[in-house]
Scaffold this active site. Structure first.
Site, short mmCIF file in Angstrom:
data_model
loop_
_atom_site.label_atom_id
_atom_site.label_comp_id
_atom_site.label_asym_id
_atom_site.label_seq_id
_atom_site.Cartn_x
_atom_site.Cartn_y
_atom_site.Cartn_z
N SER A 163 -7.35 -10.19 -2.48
CA SER A 163 -7.82 -9.87 -1.54
C SER A 163 -6.51 -10.91 0.17
CB SER A 163 -9.17 -9.50 -0.52
OG SER A 163 -9.30 -10.53 0.45
N ALA A 184 -3.83 -2.32 -4.15
CA ALA A 184 -2.64 -1.48 -4.45
C ALA A 184 -2.24 -2.06 -5.49
CB ALA A 184 -1.75 -2.38 -3.00
N LYS A 222 -5.97 0.03 7.72
CA LYS A 222 -7.05 -0.14 7.58
C LYS A 222 -6.85 -1.65 8.93
CE LYS A 222 -7.39 0.57 3.34
NZ LYS A 222 -6.12 1.43 2.72
N VAL A 273 0.65 -9.62 6.15
CA VAL A 273 0.08 -9.81 7.49
C VAL A 273 -1.72 -9.47 6.95
CG1 VAL A 273 -1.07 -7.37 9.15
CG2 VAL A 273 1.80 -7.86 8.47
N ASP A 323 -15.80 -0.96 -1.19
CA ASP A 323 -14.76 -1.41 -0.66
C ASP A 323 -15.21 -2.78 0.14
OD1 ASP A 323 -11.94 -0.92 0.22
OD2 ASP A 323 -12.22 -0.05 2.17
N TRP A 369 1.04 -1.35 0.28
CA TRP A 369 -0.52 0.17 0.08
C TRP A 369 1.00 1.02 -0.40
CZ3 TRP A 369 -3.66 1.50 -2.26
CH2 TRP A 369 -4.76 2.64 -1.54
N LYS A 379 -14.78 -4.42 6.96
CA LYS A 379 -14.68 -5.19 5.63
C LYS A 379 -13.27 -5.95 5.76
CE LYS A 379 -11.06 -2.54 3.62
NZ LYS A 379 -9.88 -2.80 3.22
#
Length: 331
Positions: free
Chosen positions: A257, A143, A109, A282, A247, A15, A194
């Protein structure tokens, strides 16, 4: 003419790399802090991050690379944090320079484990940064798709609309569109929640549930998210907007994801530890579910999906049995 503000990116992951790529389109020079000195040297020599989004090539003349967080923060007017929430406190403990007078934006996030606060609230309560100097960068945006220059959308939240516009302008480009909102708390909680729902979707997939059930999970998840956020921070918001529903969908369904991937491995029978080791990334949702579950002991929103994921990850309950019970609670 308004002077171009100086930006710093804090973090060395995917990111952070994507944000650095977006900023470099519009900003003459950015400070970029990452812990890994070898990665910095690699970027200086080969013009790309060796560990994340290696297809992104940088103009090295636009980067002020450093493994000293104080150097990066001192340089910038706007400091964008893009590191996993679980490691934020450790990185901030290295600061000897003040964050006062800095404008802080979070692209994180998750919830800070040490304080059980979302990142914006953590900066406000721990570092006394006023909310008008705190902002949030959320999706729906992966990303990996920024690296591929696929059309992506960002939501920039800040109590000060002018500061949100500055960040939106400097992140926008031919393949990036950015909109602004004043719902700092809601968008940041949505970005955290999310990830939990994406783990749930992954667990369902790993257990062998099909697309029909996945759609039910997502439908219930957005309603559960709405109930939770309303309890935490009540204001007028459209939960179907991209920052919330969009999102959620991209994190729940995308092959990029990591939270869905993590959940999928849990559903297939991996332990938490073995899944994390194999991913070597992570999954923010793992930490978020514990914090969200504990927060909800106070707020008492109806959150059967969060409860189910928590019982699997933290109470060691069998995923198959938990999801069998969950199917009777969803509609």
């Amino acid at each position: 003419m308004i002077e171009q503000p100086k930006f710093a990116v804090i973090g060395g992951g995917s990111w952070a790399t994507a944000i650095a790529k977006m900023l470099c389109v519009n900003v003459p020079e950015i400070a970029w802090y990452m812990r890994n000195a070898e990665a910095i040297e690699h970027i200086k020599t080969h013009y790309h991050n060796p560990n994340y989004l290696s297809s992104v090539e940088f103009d090295i003349k636009k980067l002020r690379l450093t493994n000293d967080i104080n150097e990066a923060v001192s340089y910038a007017d706007y400091v964008i944090f893009a590191i996993p929430s679980a490691f934020l406190s450790k990185e901030l403990s290295k600061l000897t320079v003040s964050l006062e007078q800095k404008i802080i934006f979070s692209a994180i996030k998750g919830i800070v484990p040490e304080t059980s606060l979302i990142v914006g609230e953590h900066f406000n309560k721990t570092y006394n940064i006023p909310f008008e100097n705190i902002g949030v960068i959320t999706g729906p945006c992966h990303a990996e798709e920024v690296a591929l220059e696929r059309l992506s959308y960002l939501t920039i939240a800040c109590g000060d609309a002018q500061k949100a516009k500055v960040v939106a302008k400097n992140l926008s480009g031919n393949f990036i569109k950015a909109i602004i909102t004043d719902d700092i708390i809601g968008t940041e909680y949505a970005a955290m929640l999310k990830n939990i729902y994406a783990i749930a979707a992954g667990i369902a997939h790993g257990l062998g549930y099909g697309d029909n059930f996945q759609s039910v999970i997502m439908s219930n998840a957005i309603r559960e998210m709405k109930k939770f956020i309303r309890k935490v921070h009540k204001m007028k918001r459209n939960i179907n907007n991209s920052a919330y529903l969009g999102d959620l969908l991209v994190t729940g369904y995308s092959v990029f994801s990591r939270n869905r991937m993590f959940g999928n491995m849990i559903g297939k029978g991996y332990t938490v530890q073995s899944a994390m080791m194999e991913m070597s990334m992570v999954a923010e949702g793992y930490y978020a579910v514990k914090s969200a579950y504990k927060l909800n002991q106070e707020y008492k929103a109806n959150t059967p999906i969060i409860d189910a994921v928590y019982s699997i990850l933290y109470e060691g309950k069998e995923a198959k049995k938990v999801f069998k019970k969950l199917t009777d609670k969803l509609d």
